[in-house]
Design a protein around this motif. Structure first.
Motif, PDB file in Angstrom:
ATOM      1  N   ALA A   1       0.785  -1.165  -0.113  1.00 21.95           N
ATOM      2  CA  ALA A   1      -0.031   0.101   0.231  1.00 21.95           C
ATOM      3  C   ALA A   1       0.797   1.321   0.194  1.00 21.95           C
ATOM      4  O   ALA A   1       0.362   2.467  -0.762  1.00 21.95           O
ATOM      5  CB  ALA A   1      -0.945  -0.195   1.196  1.00 21.95           C
ATOM      6  N   SER A   2       2.105   1.345   0.701  1.00 20.73           N
ATOM      7  CA  SER A   2       2.744   2.590   0.765  1.00 20.73           C
ATOM      8  C   SER A   2       3.302   2.698  -0.709  1.00 20.73           C
ATOM      9  O   SER A   2       3.285   3.844  -1.251  1.00 20.73           O
ATOM     10  CB  SER A   2       3.926   2.203   1.785  1.00 20.73           C
ATOM     11  OG  SER A   2       3.601   1.939   2.984  1.00 20.73           O
ATOM     12  N   PRO A   3       4.015   1.827  -1.450  1.00 18.72           N
ATOM     13  CA  PRO A   3       4.414   2.357  -2.823  1.00 18.72           C
ATOM     14  C   PRO A   3       3.354   2.756  -3.723  1.00 18.72           C
ATOM     15  O   PRO A   3       3.556   3.671  -4.484  1.00 18.72           O
ATOM     16  CB  PRO A   3       5.139   1.309  -3.393  1.00 18.72           C
ATOM     17  CG  PRO A   3       4.917   0.060  -2.472  1.00 18.72           C
ATOM     18  CD  PRO A   3       4.761   0.543  -1.243  1.00 18.72           C
ATOM     19  N   LEU A   4       2.175   2.177  -3.427  1.00 16.36           N
ATOM     20  CA  LEU A   4       0.838   2.547  -4.044  1.00 16.36           C
ATOM     21  C   LEU A   4       0.474   3.978  -4.000  1.00 16.36           C
ATOM     22  O   LEU A   4       0.264   4.630  -4.593  1.00 16.36           O
ATOM     23  CB  LEU A   4      -0.123   1.463  -3.850  1.00 16.36           C
ATOM     24  CG  LEU A   4       0.002   0.205  -4.466  1.00 16.36           C
ATOM     25  CD1 LEU A   4      -1.369  -0.647  -3.942  1.00 16.36           C
ATOM     26  CD2 LEU A   4       0.180   0.095  -5.922  1.00 16.36           C
ATOM     27  N   TRP A   5       0.484   4.334  -2.676  1.00 16.71           N
ATOM     28  CA  TRP A   5       0.357   5.595  -2.150  1.00 16.71           C
ATOM     29  C   TRP A   5       1.325   6.679  -2.771  1.00 16.71           C
ATOM     30  O   TRP A   5       0.968   7.742  -3.205  1.00 16.71           O
ATOM     31  CB  TRP A   5       0.306   5.672  -0.540  1.00 16.71           C
ATOM     32  CG  TRP A   5      -0.177   6.987  -0.251  1.00 16.71           C
ATOM     33  CD1 TRP A   5      -0.972   8.239  -0.482  1.00 16.71           C
ATOM     34  CD2 TRP A   5       0.123   7.577   1.203  1.00 16.71           C
ATOM     35  NE1 TRP A   5      -0.840   9.235   0.226  1.00 16.71           N
ATOM     36  CE2 TRP A   5      -0.368   8.916   1.307  1.00 16.71           C
ATOM     37  CE3 TRP A   5       0.650   6.964   2.276  1.00 16.71           C
ATOM     38  CZ2 TRP A   5      -0.248   9.637   2.533  1.00 16.71           C
ATOM     39  CZ3 TRP A   5       0.852   7.606   3.735  1.00 16.71           C
ATOM     40  CH2 TRP A   5       0.139   8.844   3.543  1.00 16.71           C
ATOM     41  N   LEU A   6       2.619   6.142  -2.557  1.00 17.33           N
ATOM     42  CA  LEU A   6       3.688   7.088  -2.951  1.00 17.33           C
ATOM     43  C   LEU A   6       3.392   7.405  -4.611  1.00 17.33           C
ATOM     44  O   LEU A   6       3.546   8.372  -5.266  1.00 17.33           O
ATOM     45  CB  LEU A   6       5.010   6.516  -2.889  1.00 17.33           C
ATOM     46  CG  LEU A   6       6.044   7.302  -3.418  1.00 17.33           C
ATOM     47  CD1 LEU A   6       6.143   8.762  -2.770  1.00 17.33           C
ATOM     48  CD2 LEU A   6       7.402   6.393  -3.231  1.00 17.33           C
ATOM     49  N   ALA A   7       3.005   6.059  -5.498  1.00 14.44           N
ATOM     50  CA  ALA A   7       2.615   6.252  -7.002  1.00 14.44           C
ATOM     51  C   ALA A   7       1.445   7.412  -7.212  1.00 14.44           C
ATOM     52  O   ALA A   7       1.498   8.046  -8.084  1.00 14.44           O
ATOM     53  CB  ALA A   7       2.538   5.015  -7.519  1.00 14.44           C
ATOM     54  N   PHE A   8       0.686   7.234  -6.285  1.00  9.63           N
ATOM     55  CA  PHE A   8      -0.429   7.965  -6.391  1.00  9.63           C
ATOM     56  C   PHE A   8      -0.336   9.717  -6.297  1.00  9.63           C
ATOM     57  O   PHE A   8      -0.684  10.357  -7.180  1.00  9.63           O
ATOM     58  CB  PHE A   8      -1.455   7.515  -5.405  1.00  9.63           C
ATOM     59  CG  PHE A   8      -2.951   8.546  -5.529  1.00  9.63           C
ATOM     60  CD1 PHE A   8      -3.774   8.424  -6.101  1.00  9.63           C
ATOM     61  CD2 PHE A   8      -2.956   9.321  -4.206  1.00  9.63           C
ATOM     62  CE1 PHE A   8      -4.947   9.308  -6.335  1.00  9.63           C
ATOM     63  CE2 PHE A   8      -4.056  10.233  -4.498  1.00  9.63           C
ATOM     64  CZ  PHE A   8      -5.088  10.021  -5.340  1.00  9.63           C
ATOM     65  N   LEU A   9       0.761   9.912  -5.355  1.00  9.27           N
ATOM     66  CA  LEU A   9       1.122  11.352  -5.104  1.00  9.27           C
ATOM     67  C   LEU A   9       2.081  11.786  -6.332  1.00  9.27           C
ATOM     68  O   LEU A   9       2.142  12.890  -6.765  1.00  9.27           O
ATOM     69  CB  LEU A   9       1.948  11.277  -3.890  1.00  9.27           C
ATOM     70  CG  LEU A   9       1.236  11.149  -2.446  1.00  9.27           C
ATOM     71  CD1 LEU A   9       2.396  11.213  -1.363  1.00  9.27           C
ATOM     72  CD2 LEU A   9       0.096  12.249  -2.279  1.00  9.27           C
ATOM     73  N   VAL A  10       2.640  10.827  -6.858  1.00  5.58           N
ATOM     74  CA  VAL A  10       3.620  11.034  -8.077  1.00  5.58           C
ATOM     75  C   VAL A  10       2.587  11.276  -9.128  1.00  5.58           C
ATOM     76  O   VAL A  10       2.738  12.492  -9.879  1.00  5.58           O
ATOM     77  CB  VAL A  10       4.719   9.926  -8.311  1.00  5.58           C
ATOM     78  CG1 VAL A  10       5.430  10.408  -9.878  1.00  5.58           C
ATOM     79  CG2 VAL A  10       5.757   9.718  -7.434  1.00  5.58           C
ATOM     80  N   LEU A  11       1.432  10.736  -9.403  1.00  7.32           N
ATOM     81  CA  LEU A  11       0.901  10.700 -10.564  1.00  7.32           C
ATOM     82  C   LEU A  11      -0.302  12.171 -10.386  1.00  7.32           C
ATOM     83  O   LEU A  11      -0.262  12.897 -11.211  1.00  7.32           O
ATOM     84  CB  LEU A  11      -0.242   9.480 -10.830  1.00  7.32           C
ATOM     85  CG  LEU A  11       0.556   8.429 -11.306  1.00  7.32           C
ATOM     86  CD1 LEU A  11      -0.661   7.463 -11.629  1.00  7.32           C
ATOM     87  CD2 LEU A  11       1.180   8.692 -12.606  1.00  7.32           C
ATOM     88  N   THR A  12      -0.508  12.436  -9.087  1.00  9.04           N
ATOM     89  CA  THR A  12      -1.317  13.797  -8.879  1.00  9.04           C
ATOM     90  C   THR A  12      -0.390  14.861  -9.102  1.00  9.04           C
ATOM     91  O   THR A  12      -0.781  15.838  -9.448  1.00  9.04           O
ATOM     92  CB  THR A  12      -1.659  13.609  -7.548  1.00  9.04           C
ATOM     93  OG1 THR A  12      -0.834  13.552  -6.340  1.00  9.04           O
ATOM     94  CG2 THR A  12      -2.899  12.662  -7.182  1.00  9.04           C
ATOM     95  N   THR A  13       0.859  14.652  -8.975  1.00 11.35           N
ATOM     96  CA  THR A  13       1.924  15.766  -8.913  1.00 11.35           C
ATOM     97  C   THR A  13       2.007  16.024 -10.597  1.00 11.35           C
ATOM     98  O   THR A  13       1.936  17.170 -10.988  1.00 11.35           O
ATOM     99  CB  THR A  13       3.171  15.626  -8.301  1.00 11.35           C
ATOM    100  OG1 THR A  13       3.132  15.338  -7.011  1.00 11.35           O
ATOM    101  CG2 THR A  13       4.263  16.481  -8.425  1.00 11.35           C
ATOM    102  N   ILE A  14       2.248  15.066 -11.205  1.00  8.93           N
ATOM    103  CA  ILE A  14       2.134  15.201 -12.677  1.00  8.93           C
ATOM    104  C   ILE A  14       0.970  15.558 -13.185  1.00  8.93           C
ATOM    105  O   ILE A  14       1.011  16.642 -14.210  1.00  8.93           O
ATOM    106  CB  ILE A  14       2.464  13.847 -13.311  1.00  8.93           C
ATOM    107  CG1 ILE A  14       3.782  13.023 -12.920  1.00  8.93           C
ATOM    108  CG2 ILE A  14       2.332  13.826 -14.864  1.00  8.93           C
ATOM    109  CD1 ILE A  14       4.324  11.791 -13.224  1.00  8.93           C
ATOM    110  N   ALA A  15       0.026  15.214 -12.825  1.00 11.60           N
ATOM    111  CA  ALA A  15      -1.503  15.960 -13.167  1.00 11.60           C
ATOM    112  C   ALA A  15      -1.492  17.320 -13.148  1.00 11.60           C
ATOM    113  O   ALA A  15      -1.892  18.267 -13.919  1.00 11.60           O
ATOM    114  CB  ALA A  15      -2.619  14.980 -12.911  1.00 11.60           C
ATOM    115  N   ALA A  16      -0.976  17.668 -11.826  1.00 13.01           N
ATOM    116  CA  ALA A  16      -0.979  19.179 -11.387  1.00 13.01           C
ATOM    117  C   ALA A  16      -0.047  20.058 -12.284  1.00 13.01           C
ATOM    118  O   ALA A  16      -0.254  21.048 -12.661  1.00 13.01           O
ATOM    119  CB  ALA A  16      -0.480  19.377  -9.907  1.00 13.01           C
TER     120      ALA A  16
END
Length: 704
Positions: free
Chosen positions: A384-399
């Motif tokens: 779950a931790s790397p999935l959460w980290l990947a989620f943060l990375v993708l939201t940053t890319i989207a921003a």
């Protein structure tokens, strides 16, 4: 009484219904939340980045949703008086009390533990069983894998002292393996090969376990009443927290665990998992079906299984035996690591072991689906931790795309006849965030409601202190979550790369030093600070959105240092914050353990190794426990080690060579003789002289 096969069909049908309801609730909730996120995203999932965001969100939402409904189910069951279909509720109290006891081994595998502290805890368990007058059916085994001579020599001396003080000759045994094959599971397997056939059951304790005598006897009697049960697992409560971190973990365990454990037990029923300790095992089927072959895959999935407990439960289930978790088995305790860094060091080992389970989850034949899902649950605890980290990375890319790139009206390509207009719906985003936070925090307040309904409010310090404690625990959890996320992500990557891990002993007392904390958490500080600066330069709203993750990473070092301090834990205790009922009600087991451990003193006169060589009674004990005189090439190696030890002392010697000598009866006798005949100017002569002078001074003091 119902036939075992009939009872088995009954609970399996009920478990299937409960699991279907849970899946419908979690699945329906995730679909609604995922659809809401699609409406929140500007392109409604029309770009690859947004598709990735939705998929990761759904996986994480399923994970937290399962936990939420488990707690809700546990709350409802406790409100109704418990699960009437649980294992323990199949039988009345008089029926359980009338059931016979059987030959049971209480085993404690240890590896480089604080020796006297650990064995004083075992002494408390022994005394609690002894008080009942039903000790005859129980033997105790200390199973050591320690390799440091200072540690295992102290273990042998402490075991002998324990046996002597309790008058437990022929009832408490000590065995040390010289080769740590397959870690803890190999340690227990070695015990079973040697002595397993002499016992019906085996109660497994960790070095920090405390299990009341009444609870052990009830577990044995339940196993005798339920011949198809292979493992009965209690739900241990964290106890004896000293540092602020350990006290918070202890409070959270005591307050929240009853709900989650009750819900989990009700869903799993006879397909529960084994947590490796504070449980009772039926020895014969365990020996027949739980041999752990090496994994035959590649990388991490090749070699010995590191995390054995879930696998053993699954193999027993495959053989037709039941595994039950019983939360109502009282007075089962364990201890928390004293600091966050110690917890993370333990998690690094566990993460690799849990990720190995993917091989068994997918490829092991004939496992029950419930146990395959248990493997998945264990994997997600770290994945779950790397999935959460990947989620943060993708939201940053989207921003970044929305802020810096021009609006793309045809994100799927120009073949579309109509443009896709980006839409921003902040009110929907707030609703989605609020609903997600509710899944995380509502179970905590359900636990508070459970305390109120059970009439235990005063035992937690009263309503105001309980709420303050809950908010303090929430605040600390929020601060620690990003730190754990970054650490667990690194552990998962390291495990997938199959990097070698050491098998370190568990720290149970030391605080974190500022220098160590700054070095340990410097990468997180740089990641959090860099991300915040980038978010601030990109967009103010995105900067505010990043703060709940970046600020804890920036403050990781002071947070972990503060939480490691015993003085901070004691200060919280003085204000009756983070109070739990178990520290208020005198429980004989806990009182014994506390008093026995409080009397421990550090003997600065000689180290355990020096005592083994110099002190005549200690030397005789270790010679008795050592191997007979070796011969041949091994004798030459031992004699060389003895010569080196006599000539220059032991501190500079190789540990393996030193152990080789100290495991040999003749070598111990030679070292004892040489030490007492050594000149005062030599290493051993100086230590013998200091020992004699101290003894003479003690004799004079006692005479006067």
């Amino acid at each position: 009484m119902a036939h075992p096969e009939q009872k088995c069909r009954t609970w399996r049908l009920r478990a299937a219904v409960r699991r279907c309801v849970l899946i419908l609730l979690v699945g329906g909730q995730t679909l609604i939340a995922g659809n809401l996120l699609l409406q929140v995203l500007p392109y409604h999932g029309g770009t690859p980045v947004e598709v990735g965001i939705v998929l990761l969100f759904a996986l994480l939402y399923v994970w937290i949703s399962f936990g939420f409904w488990m707690a809700v189910y546990g709350f409802v069951l406790r409100l109704l008086g418990g699960d009437r279909h649980s294992l323990i509720n199949r039988h009345s109290s008089p029926e359980i009390d009338a059931a016979p006891l059987s030959r049971t081994a209480v085993v404690m595998p240890i590896y480089h533990e604080p020796v006297r502290w650990t064995l004083e805890g075992l002494k408390a368990v022994y005394r609690d069983l002894e008080r009942s007058g039903e000790l005859d059916q129980f033997d105790f085994f200390i199973l050591s894998d320690s390799q440091d001579p200072e540690v295992w020599l102290e273990e042998q001396a402490a075991w002998y002292r324990l046996v002597t003080e309790l008058g437990a000759e022929g009832r408490i045994f000590y065995r040390r393996r010289r080769v740590n094959l397959n870690f803890k599971s190999g340690n227990v397997a070695d015990f079973l090969r040697r002595w397993g056939r002499g016992y019906e059951y085996m109660v497994v304790l960790d070095a920090d376990s405390l299990l009341a005598g009444d609870t052990i006897r009830k577990m044995v009697r339940l196993m005798n009443l339920e011949p198809r049960v292979g493992i009965l697992q209690s739900a241990p409560t964290v106890i004896n927290g000293q540092s602020a971190f350990a006290r918070i973990q202890q409070f959270a365990s005591r307050l929240y665990s009853p709900l989650f454990a009750t819900g989990l037990a009700a869903i799993q029923m006879g397909d529960a998992v084994f947590w490796g300790h504070n449980a009772i095992i039926r020895v014969a089927p365990f020996m027949s079906h739980c041999g752990l072959r090496k994994l035959s895959g590649f990388g991490i999935w090749r070699g010995p299984i590191m995390s054995h407990d879930f696998v053993e439960a699954a193999f027993l289930g495959r053989a037709g035996y039941e595994v039950w978790l019983e939360p109502t088995l009282a007075h089962s305790y364990e201890e928390s690591p004293p600091t966050l860094d110690d917890e993370l060091a333990r998690d690094q080992r566990w993460s690799k072991g849990n990720l190995q389970h993917a091989f068994l989850m997918l490829l092991a034949p004939k496992l029950r689906m419930a146990h395959r899902l248990a493997f998945l649950n264990g994997i997600m605890a770290y994945a779950a931790s790397p999935l959460w980290l990947a989620f943060l990375v993708l939201t940053t890319i989207a921003a970044v795309q929305l802020t810096l790139a021009p609006i793309d009206y045809f994100p799927d390509g120009h073949e579309s006849l109509f443009p896709l207009w980006p839409e921003w719906r902040p009110e929907w985003a707030i609703l989605l965030v609020t609903s997600t936070l509710a899944l995380l925090f509502i179970p905590k307040f359900l636990a508070v409601a459970d305390v109120v309904l059970k009439g235990e409010l005063r035992r937690y310090g009263g309503g105001a202190r309980l709420l303050i404690s809950v908010f303090l625990e929430i605040m600390v959890s929020v601060l620690l979550a990003p730190i754990r996320m970054l650490a667990h992500s690194r552990f998962v990557v390291s495990a997938l790369l199959n990097l070698r891990l050491g098998w370190a002993a568990q720290n149970r007392t030391e605080e974190i030093r500022w220098r160590d904390a700054l070095v340990q958490h410097l990468p997180g500080f740089l990641v959090g600070g860099g991300w915040s600066l980038f978010a601030m330069a990109l967009d103010p709203m995105f900067f505010y959105w990043s703060l709940p993750v970046s600020v804890p990473l920036i403050l990781a070092a002071p947070t972990t240092v503060w939480l490691s301090r015993i003085s901070k834990g004691e200060a919280l205790g003085r204000y009756h914050l983070l109070q739990i009922p178990d520290t208020l009600t005198p429980i004989p087991l806990l009182e014994d353990a506390r008093k026995l451990r409080e009397r421990l003193s550090v003997d600065q006169e000689l180290t355990p190794l020096e005592r083994a060589i110099i002190v005549p009674p200690a030397n005789r004990l270790h010679r008795h426990l050592a191997r007979p005189k070796a011969r041949g090439a091994k004798r030459a190696s031992i004699d060389a080690a003895v010569e080196q030890c006599v000539k220059s002392g032991y501190p500079t010697m190789d540990k393996k060579a030193l152990s080789l000598a100290l495991e040999d009866a003749q070598a111990l006798a030679d070292l004892h003789k040489c030490a007492w005949n050594a000149p005062v100017s030599s290493f051993w002569g100086a230590r013998v002289q200091a020992f004699v002078e101290r003894r003479l001074n003690q004799t004079v003091d006692n005479t006067t």
